[in-house]
Enzyme design. Structure first.
Site, PDB file in Angstrom:
ATOM      1  N   LYS A 114       0.887  -1.178   0.000  1.00 51.28           N
ATOM      2  CA  LYS A 114       0.000   0.000   0.000  1.00 51.28           C
ATOM      3  C   LYS A 114       0.909   1.207   0.000  1.00 51.28           C
ATOM      4  O   LYS A 114       1.811   1.294   0.850  1.00 51.28           O
ATOM      5  CB  LYS A 114      -0.879  -0.036   1.243  1.00 51.28           C
ATOM      6  CG  LYS A 114      -1.404   1.301   1.744  1.00 51.28           C
ATOM      7  CD  LYS A 114      -2.367   1.062   2.892  1.00 51.28           C
ATOM      8  CE  LYS A 114      -2.424   2.249   3.840  1.00 51.28           C
ATOM      9  NZ  LYS A 114      -3.435   2.003   4.900  1.00 51.28           N
ATOM     10  N   ASP A 171      -3.397   4.865  -0.625  1.00 54.84           N
ATOM     11  CA  ASP A 171      -4.116   5.497   0.478  1.00 54.84           C
ATOM     12  C   ASP A 171      -3.861   6.997   0.429  1.00 54.84           C
ATOM     13  O   ASP A 171      -2.721   7.443   0.532  1.00 54.84           O
ATOM     14  CB  ASP A 171      -3.636   4.932   1.815  1.00 54.84           C
ATOM     15  CG  ASP A 171      -4.477   5.441   2.990  1.00 54.84           C
ATOM     16  OD1 ASP A 171      -4.230   5.017   4.130  1.00 54.84           O
ATOM     17  OD2 ASP A 171      -5.388   6.265   2.749  1.00 54.84           O
ATOM     18  N   ASN A 224      -5.479   9.312   2.415  1.00 57.28           N
ATOM     19  CA  ASN A 224      -5.756  10.001   3.685  1.00 57.28           C
ATOM     20  C   ASN A 224      -6.452  11.340   3.444  1.00 57.28           C
ATOM     21  O   ASN A 224      -5.987  12.394   3.904  1.00 57.28           O
ATOM     22  CB  ASN A 224      -4.475  10.194   4.503  1.00 57.28           C
ATOM     23  CG  ASN A 224      -3.956   8.898   5.108  1.00 57.28           C
ATOM     24  OD1 ASN A 224      -2.928   8.389   4.683  1.00 57.28           O
ATOM     25  ND2 ASN A 224      -4.672   8.340   6.074  1.00 57.28           N
ATOM     26  N   GLU A 268      -7.911   4.041  -1.127  1.00 54.43           N
ATOM     27  CA  GLU A 268      -8.364   4.233   0.254  1.00 54.43           C
ATOM     28  C   GLU A 268      -8.572   5.706   0.554  1.00 54.43           C
ATOM     29  O   GLU A 268      -7.680   6.530   0.313  1.00 54.43           O
ATOM     30  CB  GLU A 268      -7.313   3.634   1.197  1.00 54.43           C
ATOM     31  CG  GLU A 268      -7.694   3.542   2.638  1.00 54.43           C
ATOM     32  CD  GLU A 268      -6.595   2.917   3.493  1.00 54.43           C
ATOM     33  OE1 GLU A 268      -5.681   2.264   2.940  1.00 54.43           O
ATOM     34  OE2 GLU A 268      -6.644   3.107   4.719  1.00 54.43           O
TER      35      GLU A 268
HETATM   36  C1  LIG Z   1      -0.372   2.242   8.487  1.00 55.63           C
HETATM   37  C2  LIG Z   1      -1.141   3.424   8.014  1.00 55.63           C
HETATM   38  O1  LIG Z   1      -0.977   3.873   6.927  1.00 55.63           O
HETATM   39  N1  LIG Z   1      -2.011   3.947   8.901  1.00 55.63           N
HETATM   40  C3  LIG Z   1      -2.949   5.023   8.702  1.00 55.63           C
HETATM   41  C4  LIG Z   1      -2.271   6.350   8.561  1.00 55.63           C
HETATM   42  C5  LIG Z   1      -1.391   6.747   9.666  1.00 55.63           C
HETATM   43  C6  LIG Z   1      -0.244   7.398   9.308  1.00 55.63           C
HETATM   44  C7  LIG Z   1       0.627   7.874  10.219  1.00 55.63           C
HETATM   45  C8  LIG Z   1       0.400   7.681  11.561  1.00 55.63           C
HETATM   46  C9  LIG Z   1       1.299   8.165  12.523  1.00 55.63           C
HETATM   47  C10 LIG Z   1       1.050   7.977  13.842  1.00 55.63           C
HETATM   48  C11 LIG Z   1      -0.088   7.296  14.216  1.00 55.63           C
HETATM   49  C12 LIG Z   1      -0.971   6.813  13.274  1.00 55.63           C
HETATM   50  C13 LIG Z   1      -0.734   6.998  11.930  1.00 55.63           C
HETATM   51  C14 LIG Z   1      -1.634   6.535  10.983  1.00 55.63           C
HETATM   52  C15 LIG Z   1      -3.874   4.790   7.520  1.00 55.63           C
HETATM   53  O2  LIG Z   1      -4.123   3.661   7.115  1.00 55.63           O
HETATM   54  O3  LIG Z   1      -4.433   5.781   7.038  1.00 55.63           O
HETATM   55 MG   LIG Z   2      -5.833   4.773   5.702  1.00 53.17          MG
END
Ligand SMILES: CC(=O)N[C@@H](Cc1ccc2ccccc2c1)C(=O)O
Ligand SMILES: [Mg+2]
Length: 368
Positions: A161, A188, A190, A213
């Protein structure tokens, strides 16, 4: 369980490398670990907030405040409390789902350890190991991204990803496809895009991605449905799925064809299991997302990801994806592209007290 108190710790865990997403770059993970003191036993949970409210509205000091001033006093007032009642006791308080989830997990872990029952068996796990995907941050340039992805493929990760944002999407995805062919690949955003970017997002269709995503904002359920109608790539929601009700609405509106389940984001593992059940009944695939958890949350995620509806590889990566040192005695490793589901009582992990102390930057004990 009979609750005698809670201990909260803020930990600072250095990341093995900077993790860049569309909302910023993290080099240190600030997370809260909760310990429930119950019946002479103890249970562990994790509040997966970040230092700043960039992924969601929650953030560490806010979670610390709401947990110490409202949630823990409400739970201790109950004295004797079944884990399945934690959400109901906290329900009068609005939001702060990650804080609620961390406390619920600590109470659940204490109850299951006392009972000698694994969380996996309690949750309904059907496998003893789960396929491990990896989340790759935005790199200096597409060539550096290819190098990073190559490293993770060499380690055996079964699904890649990559984070994207406007200006770092098409070329990056093309470079990964060019370098590695038809590997399982998803992106992803965000929430970095708007409906005005529909053409850019549609251009990703040529890469045969598993999913895209959370392209739009958390509360853009209708806009995600509008966007999805014009995309060949399935839309998966993460930030938008804040409860089983939100999941139900997203499916009804056509906002999501796939759901990323994160217990912290939805208020707890019991709510996460309910969302799994709802999606499974609707024939909607789900996968387990990650919040850069310590070995505590990672153990819970591995068990959750072992439920039958988790048919896509999740972001339950090995401990060393993000950390050189974990707070559990046996950090999760990647074995043949899979992470093992803990089988011991409760979360099935033991805390490394020295590591926990080494990473602790703030601590409070609240007794009944
Ligand atoms: C593994 C992954 O991509 N996680 C989140 C995004 C994310 C990214 C950075 C972070 C930093 C600190 C705590 C949580 C966080 C979550 C997501 O899926 O959107
Ligand atoms: Mg995400």
């Amino acid at each position: 369980v009979t609750l005698d108190g809670f201990e909260l710790r803020v930990l600072h865990l250095p990341l093995v490398s900077p993790f860049t997403t569309s909302f910023g770059t993290e080099t240190v993970r600030e997370v809260i670990v909760a310990r429930a003191l119950a019946d002479g036993a103890e249970g562990w949970g994790e509040i997966v907030t970040q230092q700043a409210p960039l992924y969601s509205s929650e953030y560490t000091q806010g979670a610390w405040d709401v947990a110490t001033r409202f949630f823990i006093p409400a739970l201790l007032a109950e004295r004797s409390l079944a884990p399945e009642r934690v959400a109901a006791v906290l329900e009068p308080f609005v939001g702060h789902r990650m804080a609620k989830a961390g406390l619920e997990l600590a109470v659940l872990d204490a109850a299951l350890r006392t009972e000698g029952r694994s969380f996996a068996s309690y949750a309904g796990a059907v496998v003893d190991r789960v396929p491990s995907g990896v989340s790759v941050g935005i790199q200096r340039n597409p060539a550096a991204l290819v190098d990073a992805v190559r490293g993770y493929l060499d380690e055996g990760y079964v699904r890649i990803k990559i984070k994207i944002k406007p200006g770092r999407d098409i070329d990056d995805t093309a470079a990964v496809r060019e370098a590695f062919g038809s590997i399982p690949l998803q992106v992803d955003a965000n929430s970095a895009y708007t409906l005005a970017d529909a053409d850019t997002l549609a251009a990703l269709d040529r890469f045969d991605l598993l999913l895209i995503e959370q392209p739009l904002q958390e509360d853009d359920l209708v806009d995600h449905a509008t966007l999805a109608a014009g995309l060949a790539t399935p839309v998966c929601l993460d930030e938008s799925i804040t409860s089983r009700k939100a999941a139900s609405d997203a499916l009804a509106l056509g906002s999501a064809a796939i759901v990323n389940i994160k217990a912290g984001r939805v208020g707890g593992y019991l709510e996460a299991i309910a969302i799994h059940d709802l999606c499974r009944d609707a024939g909607v695939p789900v996968w387990c997302g990650g919040m850069l958890e310590t070995g505590i949350g990672r153990a819970a995620n591995a068990a959750l990801a072992a439920l039958p509806g988790f048919t896509l590889p999740g972001d339950v990566s090995a401990a060393d994806r993000f950390y050189t040192r974990d707070v559990v005695t046996e950090p999760a490793v990647l074995d043949d592209g899979h992470v093992r589901v803990p089988t011991g009582p409760g979360l099935g992990v033991d805390i490394d007290a020295d590591a926990l102390d080494a990473f602790t930057v703030e601590k409070a004990v609240i007794r009944a």
